[in-house]
Design an enzyme around this catalytic site. Structure first.
Site, PDB file in Angstrom:
ATOM      1  N   ASP A  16       1.059  -3.346  -2.464  1.00  0.00           N
ATOM      2  CA  ASP A  16       1.617  -2.639  -3.641  1.00  0.00           C
ATOM      3  C   ASP A  16       3.178  -2.402  -3.242  1.00  0.00           C
ATOM      4  OD1 ASP A  16       2.143  -0.951  -5.761  1.00  0.00           O
ATOM      5  OD2 ASP A  16       1.401   0.959  -4.642  1.00  0.00           O
TER       6      ASP A  16
ATOM      7  N   ASP B 208      -0.186   4.922  -2.153  1.00  0.00           N
ATOM      8  CA  ASP B 208       0.335   3.684  -2.225  1.00  0.00           C
ATOM      9  C   ASP B 208      -0.578   2.554  -1.516  1.00  0.00           C
ATOM     10  OD1 ASP B 208       3.279   3.767  -3.529  1.00  0.00           O
ATOM     11  OD2 ASP B 208       2.773   5.698  -2.137  1.00  0.00           O
TER      12      ASP B 208
ATOM     13  N   GLU C 279       0.090  -6.211  -6.595  1.00  0.00           N
ATOM     14  CA  GLU C 279       0.340  -5.445  -7.895  1.00  0.00           C
ATOM     15  C   GLU C 279       1.602  -5.723  -8.455  1.00  0.00           C
ATOM     16  OE1 GLU C 279       0.884  -0.634  -9.323  1.00  0.00           O
ATOM     17  OE2 GLU C 279      -1.075  -1.167  -8.109  1.00  0.00           O
TER      18      GLU C 279
END
Length: 183
Positions: free
Chosen positions: A11, A144, A71
């Protein structure tokens, strides 16, 4: 398809970069690592990018993932923030490519839907579902990390669940693999 593989989920961010690694054995998922790289105290954007690159390389060298799931950026109003986030994502991807690790990007809604069944799920709902799916002992303070883990689980779901991720090089190969669809 390889029966055992390791998936690195990332991420990307310019303040915090989440990462999660899972080992896939058949249909069993095992958590290998989960964490966050804190970048918020670095004032220089180039130093942040360098740290993202070095940490991604270190994770790859330690765990030897077969694939990486990232992501994708979401669209925001602040163009400068989007550019910085894009660079962070690009640096993580470049690290994987430098080690010949293939990567796939997933939109946040797709990741959430894959993990929770709801593309609009909150970060907390995603983290709670990961506790159930992987047996995560506790949810980390910074989500996260669980967002990155969710990207890895999403990638697993796309590749391994029925209808999830068959890839065909042509219409002919699709029809050969799906004879009932020739109507």
């Amino acid at each position: 398809m390889k029966q055992e593989r390791i998936i690195l989920g990332i991420d990307p961010g310019t303040n915090f970069m989440g990462y999660g690694l899972i080992k896939v054995q058949g249909k069993q998922l095992t958590l290998l690592a989960l964490g966050v790289v804190k970048l918020n105290k670095l004032s220089n954007h180039a130093l942040k990018l360098q740290k993202i690159f070095k940490k991604t390389i270190a994770l790859i060298d330690e765990y030897h993932p077969d694939e990486m799931a990232v992501e994708a950026q979401f669209y925001g109003k602040n163009v400068q923030s989007m550019l910085k986030l894009g660079r962070a994502q690009g640096v993580a991807v470049a690290a994987a490519l430098s080690r010949d690790i293939p990567y796939v990007e997933y939109e946040p809604k797709k990741i959430k839907k894959s993990v929770t069944g709801n593309g609009n799920a909150s970060k907390e709902q995603v983290a709670a579902m990961l506790k159930y799916l992987i047996g995560l002992k506790e949810v980390p303070d910074l989500l996260d990390a669980t967002d990155a883990l969710a990207a890895a689980v999403c990638h697993y779901n796309q590749r391994d669940l029925p209808g999830g991720g068959e890839r065909h090089s042509s219409w002919k190969s699709f029809l050969a693999a799906n004879p009932d669809r020739k109507k």
